[in-house]
Design an enzyme around this catalytic site. Structure first.
Site, PDB file in Angstrom:
ATOM      1  N   ASN A   1       0.873  -1.176   0.000  1.00 48.27           N
ATOM      2  CA  ASN A   1       0.000   0.000   0.000  1.00 48.27           C
ATOM      3  C   ASN A   1       0.907   1.222   0.000  1.00 48.27           C
ATOM      4  O   ASN A   1       1.516   1.542   1.010  1.00 48.27           O
ATOM      5  CB  ASN A   1      -0.883  -0.032   1.265  1.00 48.27           C
ATOM      6  CG  ASN A   1      -1.708   1.228   1.406  1.00 48.27           C
ATOM      7  OD1 ASN A   1      -1.766   2.063   0.494  1.00 48.27           O
ATOM      8  ND2 ASN A   1      -2.344   1.392   2.549  1.00 48.27           N
ATOM      9  N   TRP A   2       0.995   1.857  -1.163  1.00 48.70           N
ATOM     10  CA  TRP A   2       1.953   2.961  -1.304  1.00 48.70           C
ATOM     11  C   TRP A   2       1.449   4.258  -0.652  1.00 48.70           C
ATOM     12  O   TRP A   2       2.167   5.225  -0.569  1.00 48.70           O
ATOM     13  CB  TRP A   2       2.253   3.213  -2.782  1.00 48.70           C
ATOM     14  CG  TRP A   2       3.016   2.107  -3.459  1.00 48.70           C
ATOM     15  CD1 TRP A   2       3.287   0.848  -2.964  1.00 48.70           C
ATOM     16  CD2 TRP A   2       3.623   2.145  -4.752  1.00 48.70           C
ATOM     17  NE1 TRP A   2       4.019   0.121  -3.876  1.00 48.70           N
ATOM     18  CE2 TRP A   2       4.238   0.891  -4.988  1.00 48.70           C
ATOM     19  CE3 TRP A   2       3.709   3.118  -5.758  1.00 48.70           C
ATOM     20  CZ2 TRP A   2       4.923   0.603  -6.171  1.00 48.70           C
ATOM     21  CZ3 TRP A   2       4.392   2.829  -6.936  1.00 48.70           C
ATOM     22  CH2 TRP A   2       4.989   1.577  -7.132  1.00 48.70           C
ATOM     23  N   LYS A   3       0.189   4.264  -0.257  1.00 46.48           N
ATOM     24  CA  LYS A   3      -0.428   5.456   0.367  1.00 46.48           C
ATOM     25  C   LYS A   3      -0.179   6.688  -0.526  1.00 46.48           C
ATOM     26  O   LYS A   3      -0.138   6.537  -1.729  1.00 46.48           O
ATOM     27  CB  LYS A   3       0.104   5.617   1.791  1.00 46.48           C
ATOM     28  CG  LYS A   3      -0.027   4.310   2.604  1.00 46.48           C
ATOM     29  CD  LYS A   3       0.239   4.478   4.069  1.00 46.48           C
ATOM     30  CE  LYS A   3       0.087   3.125   4.772  1.00 46.48           C
ATOM     31  NZ  LYS A   3       0.211   3.197   6.203  1.00 46.48           N
TER      32      LYS A   3
ATOM     33  N   HIS B   1      -9.234   0.966   5.212  1.00 48.22           N
ATOM     34  CA  HIS B   1      -7.949   1.244   5.866  1.00 48.22           C
ATOM     35  C   HIS B   1      -8.167   2.219   7.022  1.00 48.22           C
ATOM     36  O   HIS B   1      -8.977   3.141   6.925  1.00 48.22           O
ATOM     37  CB  HIS B   1      -6.946   1.818   4.858  1.00 48.22           C
ATOM     38  CG  HIS B   1      -5.545   1.800   5.390  1.00 48.22           C
ATOM     39  ND1 HIS B   1      -5.095   2.730   6.290  1.00 48.22           N
ATOM     40  CD2 HIS B   1      -4.525   0.933   5.189  1.00 48.22           C
ATOM     41  CE1 HIS B   1      -3.832   2.441   6.609  1.00 48.22           C
ATOM     42  NE2 HIS B   1      -3.467   1.364   5.947  1.00 48.22           N
TER      43      HIS B   1
ATOM     44  N   GLU C   1      -6.508   4.632   8.026  1.00 53.14           N
ATOM     45  CA  GLU C   1      -6.277   6.051   7.688  1.00 53.14           C
ATOM     46  C   GLU C   1      -7.509   6.642   7.014  1.00 53.14           C
ATOM     47  O   GLU C   1      -7.815   7.818   7.197  1.00 53.14           O
ATOM     48  CB  GLU C   1      -5.024   6.181   6.806  1.00 53.14           C
ATOM     49  CG  GLU C   1      -3.758   5.949   7.620  1.00 53.14           C
ATOM     50  CD  GLU C   1      -2.576   5.420   6.829  1.00 53.14           C
ATOM     51  OE1 GLU C   1      -2.618   5.418   5.583  1.00 53.14           O
ATOM     52  OE2 GLU C   1      -1.595   4.981   7.467  1.00 53.14           O
TER      53      GLU C   1
ATOM     54  N   GLU D   1      -4.728  -4.917  10.638  1.00 48.64           N
ATOM     55  CA  GLU D   1      -3.727  -3.865  10.809  1.00 48.64           C
ATOM     56  C   GLU D   1      -3.986  -3.123  12.114  1.00 48.64           C
ATOM     57  O   GLU D   1      -4.787  -2.182  12.145  1.00 48.64           O
ATOM     58  CB  GLU D   1      -3.806  -2.872   9.642  1.00 48.64           C
ATOM     59  CG  GLU D   1      -3.537  -3.465   8.292  1.00 48.64           C
ATOM     60  CD  GLU D   1      -2.998  -2.441   7.304  1.00 48.64           C
ATOM     61  OE1 GLU D   1      -1.979  -2.737   6.677  1.00 48.64           O
ATOM     62  OE2 GLU D   1      -3.568  -1.342   7.188  1.00 48.64           O
TER      63      GLU D   1
ATOM     64  N   GLY E   1       3.086   2.406  10.707  1.00 49.21           N
ATOM     65  CA  GLY E   1       4.022   3.515  10.541  1.00 49.21           C
ATOM     66  C   GLY E   1       4.754   3.899  11.815  1.00 49.21           C
ATOM     67  O   GLY E   1       5.407   4.940  11.882  1.00 49.21           O
TER      68      GLY E   1
ATOM     69  N   SER F   1       4.070  -2.049  10.185  1.00 48.50           N
ATOM     70  CA  SER F   1       5.533  -2.088  10.368  1.00 48.50           C
ATOM     71  C   SER F   1       6.154  -3.437  10.011  1.00 48.50           C
ATOM     72  O   SER F   1       7.094  -3.888  10.675  1.00 48.50           O
ATOM     73  CB  SER F   1       5.905  -1.675  11.799  1.00 48.50           C
ATOM     74  OG  SER F   1       5.500  -0.340  12.044  1.00 48.50           O
TER      75      SER F   1
ATOM     76  N   GLY G   1       3.287  -1.086   4.170  1.00 50.57           N
ATOM     77  CA  GLY G   1       3.285   0.357   3.901  1.00 50.57           C
ATOM     78  C   GLY G   1       4.691   0.817   3.551  1.00 50.57           C
ATOM     79  O   GLY G   1       5.172   0.614   2.435  1.00 50.57           O
ATOM     80  N   GLY G   2       5.381   1.399   4.505  1.00 49.66           N
ATOM     81  CA  GLY G   2       6.708   1.997   4.283  1.00 49.66           C
ATOM     82  C   GLY G   2       7.682   1.104   3.528  1.00 49.66           C
ATOM     83  O   GLY G   2       8.332   1.559   2.571  1.00 49.66           O
TER      84      GLY G   2
HETATM   85  P1  13P Z   1       3.496   0.448   7.593  1.00 46.16           P
HETATM   86  O1  13P Z   1       4.029  -0.831   7.004  1.00 46.16           O
HETATM   87  O2  13P Z   1       4.222   1.668   7.092  1.00 46.16           O
HETATM   88  O3  13P Z   1       3.416   0.380   9.078  1.00 46.16           O
HETATM   89  O4  13P Z   1       1.987   0.613   7.052  1.00 46.16           O
HETATM   90  C1  13P Z   1       1.114  -0.459   7.142  1.00 46.16           C
HETATM   91  C2  13P Z   1      -0.120  -0.123   6.419  1.00 46.16           C
HETATM   92  O5  13P Z   1      -0.865   0.752   6.824  1.00 46.16           O
HETATM   93  C3  13P Z   1      -0.424  -0.857   5.174  1.00 46.16           C
HETATM   94  O6  13P Z   1      -1.724  -0.608   4.739  1.00 46.16           O
END
Ligand code: 13P
Length: 251
Positions: free
Chosen positions: A9-11, A96, A98, A168, A174, A214, A235-236
């Site tokens: 997920n590149w956000k 998600h 977020e 999640e 993050g 993470s 994510g990251g």
């Molecule tokens: P991180 O891997 O950066 O913690 O993000 C996880 C995430 O929200 C994937 O959707």
């Protein structure tokens, strides 16, 4: 069918050039990944079409990070299922944390989005997970149960063939703080049990449940070795080709 999946997920990261560079790097090293592991990338809306074009001769699937429930109309700034389908995107991340937190997405809205996505033959990666406060209050199982009930448990058994779940925990997203493999396994087993109770064991056993929060090359192996953890939503670490592919090699 239950699958091994590593999804990125590149956000809100990567402009067009950065998207092309990252995808090029992924493509060039794809041979290093076990073909039994399914890879998905979810760039931003503006970069979906270039991603589809760049990845058309590969096994990497492209997903959207969001979608509006209505087919068209006066919804400024939104993107419909039909628009995504028309560029070859048939997978979408919904729910998600977020989106829930910053954009006020409620269980009712997510209901609508899931319905539309499934009706339009999309595969849905649906996210659930508790906040830090809920975890500290030992309410994490109740929170996840209510998210599942509120947005998914009205669906037909057949619909579940097109659903992937992602657990999640919000406190792990993050933050660098990952759930322990035991915490992940415990919640994944709980989710599977909830599905079994609301549907049946066969349905529960075939659902792919990803862990997100993470995930890094250094902790993926322990997480993925858990019985009910079928992969990760990253994510990251998905923004670095080597890290993403190394995670995919952690099964
Ligand atoms: P991180 O891997 O950066 O913690 O993000 C996880 C995430 O929200 C994937 O959707």
């Amino acid at each position: 069918m239950r699958q091994k999946i590593v999804a990125g997920n590149w956000k809100m990261n990567c402009d067009l050039e950065e998207t092309k560079t990252l995808l090029k790097a992924l493509k060039s090293k794809l041979d290093s990944v076990d073909p039994a592991v399914n890879l998905i990338v979810a760039p931003s809306f503006t970069n979906l079409l270039p991603a589809v074009e760049m990845l058309k001769d590969t096994s990497i699937e492209v997903a959207a990070q969001n979608m509006h429930p209505k087919p068209n109309g006066p919804y400024t700034g939104e993107v419909s299922a039909k628009m995504l389908s028309s560029i070859g995107v048939k997978t979408v991340i919904l729910g998600h944390s977020e989106r829930r937190k910053y954009f006020g997405e409620t269980k009712a809205l997510l209901n609508d989005k899931v319905n539309t996505a499934l009706t339009q033959n999309f595969k849905v990666i649906f996210c659930v997970g508790e906040s830090l406060a809920a975890r500290q209050d030992k309410q994490h199982f109740q929170v996840v149960q209510s998210q599942l009930k509120g947005s998914l448990f009205y669906l037909s058994k057949k619909n579940w063939e097109h659903l992937i779940l992602a657990y999640e925990p919000v406190w792990a997203i993050g933050t660098g703080e990952t759930a322990t493999a035991q915490q992940a396994q415990e919640m994944h087993a709980f989710i599977r049990e909830e599905i079994a109770q609301n549907y049946d064991q066969q349905t529960a056993d075939q659902v792919t449940i990803l862990y997100g929060g993470s995930v890094k090359p250094g902790n993926a192996q322990e997480l993925f070795s858990q019985k009910d953890v079928d992969g990760g939503l990253i994510g990251g670490a998905a923004l670095n080709a080597d890290d993403f592919l190394n995670i995919a090699n952690c099964f």
